[in-house]
Design a protein around this motif. Structure first.
Motif, PDB file in Angstrom:
ATOM      1  N   ASN A 122      41.131  51.483  -7.528  1.00 31.90           N
ATOM      2  CA  ASN A 122      41.312  52.249  -8.768  1.00 31.90           C
ATOM      3  C   ASN A 122      40.591  53.587  -8.749  1.00 31.90           C
ATOM      4  OD1 ASN A 122      38.668  51.423  -9.042  1.00 31.90           O
ATOM      5  ND2 ASN A 122      39.050  50.016 -10.723  1.00 31.90           N
ATOM      6  N   ASP A 174      48.252  53.454  -6.460  1.00 31.50           N
ATOM      7  CA  ASP A 174      49.704  53.253  -6.554  1.00 31.50           C
ATOM      8  C   ASP A 174      50.104  52.000  -5.770  1.00 31.50           C
ATOM      9  OD1 ASP A 174      52.382  53.562  -7.095  1.00 31.50           O
ATOM     10  OD2 ASP A 174      52.660  55.228  -5.686  1.00 31.50           O
ATOM     11  N   CYS A 221      44.652  44.105 -13.233  1.00 34.50           N
ATOM     12  CA  CYS A 221      44.933  45.396 -12.614  1.00 34.50           C
ATOM     13  C   CYS A 221      44.221  45.509 -11.269  1.00 34.50           C
ATOM     14  CB  CYS A 221      44.507  46.531 -13.540  1.00 34.50           C
ATOM     15  SG  CYS A 221      42.726  46.664 -13.784  1.00 34.50           S
ATOM     16  N   TYR A 237      42.294  43.983 -16.776  1.00 31.65           N
ATOM     17  CA  TYR A 237      42.575  45.366 -17.164  1.00 31.65           C
ATOM     18  C   TYR A 237      41.522  45.896 -18.138  1.00 31.65           C
ATOM     19  CZ  TYR A 237      45.732  49.342 -17.440  1.00 31.65           C
ATOM     20  OH  TYR A 237      46.293  50.581 -17.313  1.00 31.65           O
ATOM     21  N   THR A 251      46.246  50.565 -12.719  1.00 28.24           N
ATOM     22  CA  THR A 251      47.529  50.071 -12.222  1.00 28.24           C
ATOM     23  C   THR A 251      47.656  48.627 -12.666  1.00 28.24           C
ATOM     24  OG1 THR A 251      47.533  51.532 -10.316  1.00 28.24           O
ATOM     25  CG2 THR A 251      48.952  49.597 -10.204  1.00 28.24           C
ATOM     26  N   GLN A 310      52.906  48.214 -12.416  1.00 30.37           N
ATOM     27  CA  GLN A 310      53.176  49.507 -13.041  1.00 30.37           C
ATOM     28  C   GLN A 310      51.961  50.397 -12.861  1.00 30.37           C
ATOM     29  OE1 GLN A 310      54.423  49.042 -17.107  1.00 30.37           O
ATOM     30  NE2 GLN A 310      55.656  47.274 -16.610  1.00 30.37           N
ATOM     31  N   SER A 332      49.958  53.739 -13.521  1.00 30.79           N
ATOM     32  CA  SER A 332      49.940  54.761 -14.561  1.00 30.79           C
ATOM     33  C   SER A 332      49.812  56.164 -13.991  1.00 30.79           C
ATOM     34  CB  SER A 332      48.787  54.520 -15.541  1.00 30.79           C
ATOM     35  OG  SER A 332      47.540  54.807 -14.925  1.00 30.79           O
ATOM     36  N   THR A 335      41.442  56.544 -16.656  1.00 27.96           N
ATOM     37  CA  THR A 335      41.031  56.058 -17.967  1.00 27.96           C
ATOM     38  C   THR A 335      40.069  57.071 -18.591  1.00 27.96           C
ATOM     39  OG1 THR A 335      41.199  53.806 -17.128  1.00 27.96           O
ATOM     40  CG2 THR A 335      39.942  54.107 -19.160  1.00 27.96           C
TER      41      THR A 335
END
Length: 133
Positions: free
Chosen positions: A47, A54, A90, A100, A110, A126, A128, A132
């Motif tokens: 992250n 991705d 996530c 998440y 993600t 998915q 983003s 954040t």
């Protein structure tokens, strides 16, 4: 909550799990989230940036650099860990999965899926592409 701990012997694919095959660009273990590097190989997702976050799927088995691995992209998957039901999960630190709600400021979210039981994740990836706040 912390990243989930995987027991590889308990990982199972559901009847509706969609998978692909890809070449690992580093050592990977079951249920590690991976992204597709510019060289075409799959590496541990994290992250830390939009590119590395991705995620393209979760590795099903073990793989060393240069080995073909199976990657789950969607569907029900028994992840070999204890999950909190109705919790979103996530991409966490490199190759890890976390709730998440544990994302910190500056981390890229993600979404991987929802825990539909204490052991099964409904994988619906998915990315983003944004950090954040």
């Amino acid at each position: 909550m912390a990243a989930i701990t995987i027991t590889a012997a308990n990982v199972r694919l559901g009847s509706n799990t969609k998978t692909i095959k890809g070449v690992s660009g580093e050592t990977v273990t079951p249920i590690m989230p991976v992204y597709k590097h510019t060289d075409g190989e799959y590496r541990k997702a994290a992250n830390t940036s939009a590119i590395v976050a991705d995620c393209k799927g979760l590795v099903i088995g073990y793989g060393e650099d240069g080995v073909t691995v199976e990657i789950a992209q969607s569907g029900l998957i028994t992840v070999g860990a204890t999950l909190a039901v109705n919790t979103a999960y996530c991409v966490g630190a490199a190759g890890r999965i976390m709730p998440y709600s544990d994302l910190s400021s500056g981390e890229f979210g993600t979404f991987l899926g929802w825990a539909v039981s204490t052991t099964v994740l409904d994988l619906q990836i998915q990315a983003s592409g944004v950090a954040t706040p």
